[in-house]
Design an enzyme around this catalytic site. Sequence first.
Site, PDB file in Angstrom:
ATOM      1  N   LYS A  52       0.831  -1.202   0.000  1.00 36.92           N
ATOM      2  CA  LYS A  52       0.000   0.000   0.000  1.00 36.92           C
ATOM      3  C   LYS A  52       0.870   1.258   0.000  1.00 36.92           C
ATOM      4  O   LYS A  52       0.650   2.175  -0.799  1.00 36.92           O
ATOM      5  CB  LYS A  52      -0.936   0.006   1.216  1.00 36.92           C
ATOM      6  CG  LYS A  52      -2.069  -0.989   1.127  1.00 36.92           C
ATOM      7  CD  LYS A  52      -2.897  -0.965   2.393  1.00 36.92           C
ATOM      8  CE  LYS A  52      -4.052  -1.946   2.330  1.00 36.92           C
ATOM      9  NZ  LYS A  52      -4.880  -1.902   3.545  1.00 36.92           N
ATOM     10  N   SER A  68      -0.866   0.761   6.094  1.00 36.18           N
ATOM     11  CA  SER A  68      -1.144  -0.126   7.214  1.00 36.18           C
ATOM     12  C   SER A  68      -2.129  -1.192   6.762  1.00 36.18           C
ATOM     13  O   SER A  68      -2.963  -0.954   5.885  1.00 36.18           O
ATOM     14  CB  SER A  68      -1.738   0.671   8.389  1.00 36.18           C
ATOM     15  OG  SER A  68      -1.875  -0.148   9.525  1.00 36.18           O
ATOM     16  N   ASP A  69      -2.015  -2.360   7.359  1.00 41.19           N
ATOM     17  CA  ASP A  69      -2.982  -3.410   7.087  1.00 41.19           C
ATOM     18  C   ASP A  69      -3.079  -4.308   8.313  1.00 41.19           C
ATOM     19  O   ASP A  69      -2.129  -4.415   9.094  1.00 41.19           O
ATOM     20  CB  ASP A  69      -2.603  -4.244   5.864  1.00 41.19           C
ATOM     21  CG  ASP A  69      -3.810  -4.973   5.310  1.00 41.19           C
ATOM     22  OD1 ASP A  69      -4.547  -4.364   4.508  1.00 41.19           O
ATOM     23  OD2 ASP A  69      -4.039  -6.129   5.702  1.00 41.19           O
ATOM     24  N   GLN A  70      -4.236  -4.936   8.441  1.00 41.65           N
ATOM     25  CA  GLN A  70      -4.489  -5.772   9.613  1.00 41.65           C
ATOM     26  C   GLN A  70      -5.046  -7.121   9.174  1.00 41.65           C
ATOM     27  O   GLN A  70      -5.901  -7.180   8.293  1.00 41.65           O
ATOM     28  CB  GLN A  70      -5.493  -5.069  10.520  1.00 41.65           C
ATOM     29  CG  GLN A  70      -5.802  -5.813  11.803  1.00 41.65           C
ATOM     30  CD  GLN A  70      -6.776  -5.032  12.653  1.00 41.65           C
ATOM     31  OE1 GLN A  70      -7.956  -4.959  12.336  1.00 41.65           O
ATOM     32  NE2 GLN A  70      -6.271  -4.434  13.711  1.00 41.65           N
TER      33      GLN A  70
END
Length: 195
Positions: A52, A68-70
Site C-alpha cells: 500500500k 497499514s494493514d491488519q
Amino acid sequence: MKTLILASSSVTRKELMNRLQLPYLCVSPDIDEAPKQEQHADDLARRLAYQKASEIAQHYPNAIVIGSDQVAWREENPCDFLGKPLSIEKAIQQLQQNSGKTVYFSTALSVQCLNDQIEHTLVEHYQVKFRVLTHDEIVRYVEKDQPLHCAGSFKCESLGISLFESMQGQDQTTLMGLPMIQLCHILRQLNIQIP
C-alpha cells in the site's frame, strides 16, 4: 515539512491520523489484498502494508507515505485468516465462531519516502478474548454497529467493546488498524514534531 500521505480510505485510520493534528492527504491504493501463500498473518499484514505504501510512494516520491494493514486470526492458528465479512450473514457467522475464543490481530505499519530511501515496516500485535455470546446478542450487535468492513466483525471503538471479556496489547490503536505509538516514534525519527 514533507507531505504526509495516508495510503488508505479507511474512516477509522483517518480518525486515528487526525489525532496527530498534522496536515496529511489520503490516497487510496489499489492493490490485490488476497493472500499469496503466506503461512502466517504477520507475513500477509506486512506485505499488504508495504505494498500500500509502496504503490502511493511511486506516485509521490518526495512524500512520507503511511501504509497499514491488519489480519485477524483465531486461537493459535495464524494461517486461518479472518477477513472482512462484507455481509450481515457472514458477520453473524464470524461472531458465532469467535464466541468464547481469543482472536489475534497482526497489524502492520509501513512508512516510506522514496526520494530519501526511507522504509520502516513492522508488525504489532493485539488480542481480544470474546465472552460467550448468544445468538440474539450477535444479531443485535451486527444490526446496531454494522461491522461489515471490519476484520473479526466488530468495532472496538464502538459497541463492539461489549462483546469482550478482555483485551491485551501494548497499544489499543493497533486493534483499530493503525499502531499510533509506533507511527509517532517513526515520524519523530523523521524530524516531524509530535506534539
